[in-house]
Design an enzyme around this catalytic site. Structure first.
Site, PDB file in Angstrom:
ATOM      1  N   LYS A  55       0.794  -1.060   0.092  1.00 42.46           N
ATOM      2  CA  LYS A  55       0.049   0.073  -0.051  1.00 42.46           C
ATOM      3  C   LYS A  55       0.796   1.141   0.076  1.00 42.46           C
ATOM      4  CE  LYS A  55      -2.390  -0.809   3.811  1.00 42.46           C
ATOM      5  NZ  LYS A  55      -1.844  -2.132   4.400  1.00 42.46           N
ATOM      6  N   ARG A  82      -9.261   0.785   8.845  1.00 44.84           N
ATOM      7  CA  ARG A  82      -8.746  -0.519   9.038  1.00 44.84           C
ATOM      8  C   ARG A  82      -9.776  -1.220   9.641  1.00 44.84           C
ATOM      9  NH1 ARG A  82      -2.737   0.375   9.132  1.00 44.84           N
ATOM     10  NH2 ARG A  82      -1.772  -1.364   8.738  1.00 44.84           N
ATOM     11  N   ARG A 120      11.668  -6.118   4.393  1.00 49.36           N
ATOM     12  CA  ARG A 120      11.178  -4.738   4.016  1.00 49.36           C
ATOM     13  C   ARG A 120      12.176  -3.814   5.186  1.00 49.36           C
ATOM     14  NH1 ARG A 120       5.454  -2.274   4.713  1.00 49.36           N
ATOM     15  NH2 ARG A 120       5.255  -3.102   6.884  1.00 49.36           N
ATOM     16  N   ARG A 134      11.543  -2.614  10.815  1.00 54.77           N
ATOM     17  CA  ARG A 134      10.472  -2.279  11.671  1.00 54.77           C
ATOM     18  C   ARG A 134      10.268  -3.145  12.816  1.00 54.77           C
ATOM     19  NH1 ARG A 134       5.237   0.016   8.260  1.00 54.77           N
ATOM     20  NH2 ARG A 134       4.267  -1.445   9.680  1.00 54.77           N
ATOM     21  N   ARG A 148      -0.396  -9.615  12.811  1.00 56.88           N
ATOM     22  CA  ARG A 148      -0.771  -8.720  11.935  1.00 56.88           C
ATOM     23  C   ARG A 148      -1.856  -9.240  10.921  1.00 56.88           C
ATOM     24  NH1 ARG A 148       4.123  -5.543   9.899  1.00 56.88           N
ATOM     25  NH2 ARG A 148       2.669  -3.945   9.109  1.00 56.88           N
TER      26      ARG A 148
END
Ligand code: AMP
Length: 210
Positions: free
Chosen positions: A13, A88, A123, A156, A167
């Site tokens: 996203k 969300r 990431r 992260r 998640r």
């Protein structure tokens, strides 16, 4: 144009929000980035949000709704915006409706769970400006250094494997119902996430410009 980007964590996203932002010259608003900034600045809001975020949970609706309300009042949102990571939950979507915010299109970026785990583990994000990289798919020119601002790129905390699992569970339980919510409004367009970021970007632009 007022847009929402939906999708699981790690579906891309943020990257797609950047692509649309550059193409349409409207700001990308990431509630995740706003919360991370609050954590960095050690504000009371940041400290409260951190416990939820580190555990892969959602920050309570009331907090993120207030953050978004304030952000949308800023001048740069007058000609449109892209919401990346909000709403969300169904109550967040209902709050947006209650604010009388017109939504023109909702783009749902779909990526299978198995691919997401691999993506998130690679990431890296810039500690300073929030730019996003991937060790395989979108490496920074110098490892560990942000191309945009020279800041340090790091993993992260919530991209660690156990947190990613949580998640994804939270996404299926609380966020996925939004696909139905926006299908009913006739505004939803599904984009299948591709192996190559550029291919996904081409599909996303087609979806928002059509
Ligand atoms: P993101 O950068 O969008 O993946 O968001 C990182 C984390 O911030 C999420 O896992 C949540 O803990 C929190 N967060 C961001 N946006 C929201 C939202 N709209 N509602 C609840 N929590 C959020």
């Amino acid at each position: 144009m007022n847009l929402i980007l939906l999708g699981a964590p790690g579906a891309g996203k943020g990257t797609q929000a950047e692509v649309i932002c550059n193409a349409l010259h409207i700001p990308a608003i990431s509630t995740g980035n706003i919360l991370r900034e609050a954590i960095k600045n050690q504000t009371a809001l940041g400290m409260e949000a951190k416990t939820y975020m580190d555990g892969g949970k959602l920050v309570p609706d009331e907090i993120v709704i207030n953050i978004l309300k304030e952000r949308l009042q800023q001048d740069d949102c007058k000609n449109g915006f892209i919401l990346d990571g909000f709403p969300r939950t169904v109550p967040q979507a209902e709050a947006l409706d209650k604010m009388n915010v017109r939504i023109d299109r909702v783009v749902d970026i779909e990526v299978a769970d198995e691919k997401i785990a691999a993506r998130l583990s690679g990431r890296r994000v810039c500690e300073n400006c929030g730019a996003s990289y991937h060790t395989l798919y979108k490496p920074s020119k110098t490892e560990g250094v942000c191309d945009a601002c020279g800041g340090k790129t790091v993993q992260r905390k919530d991209d660690h494997p156990d947190t990613v699992k949580e998640r994804l569970r939270v996404y299926h339980e609380q966020t996925e119902p939004l696909i139905d919510y926006y299908t009913k409004t006739g505004k939803l367009v599904v984009v299948e996430g591709q192996e190559e970021v550029a291919d996904t970007s081409a599909l996303t632009l087609k979806a928002v410009e059509a």
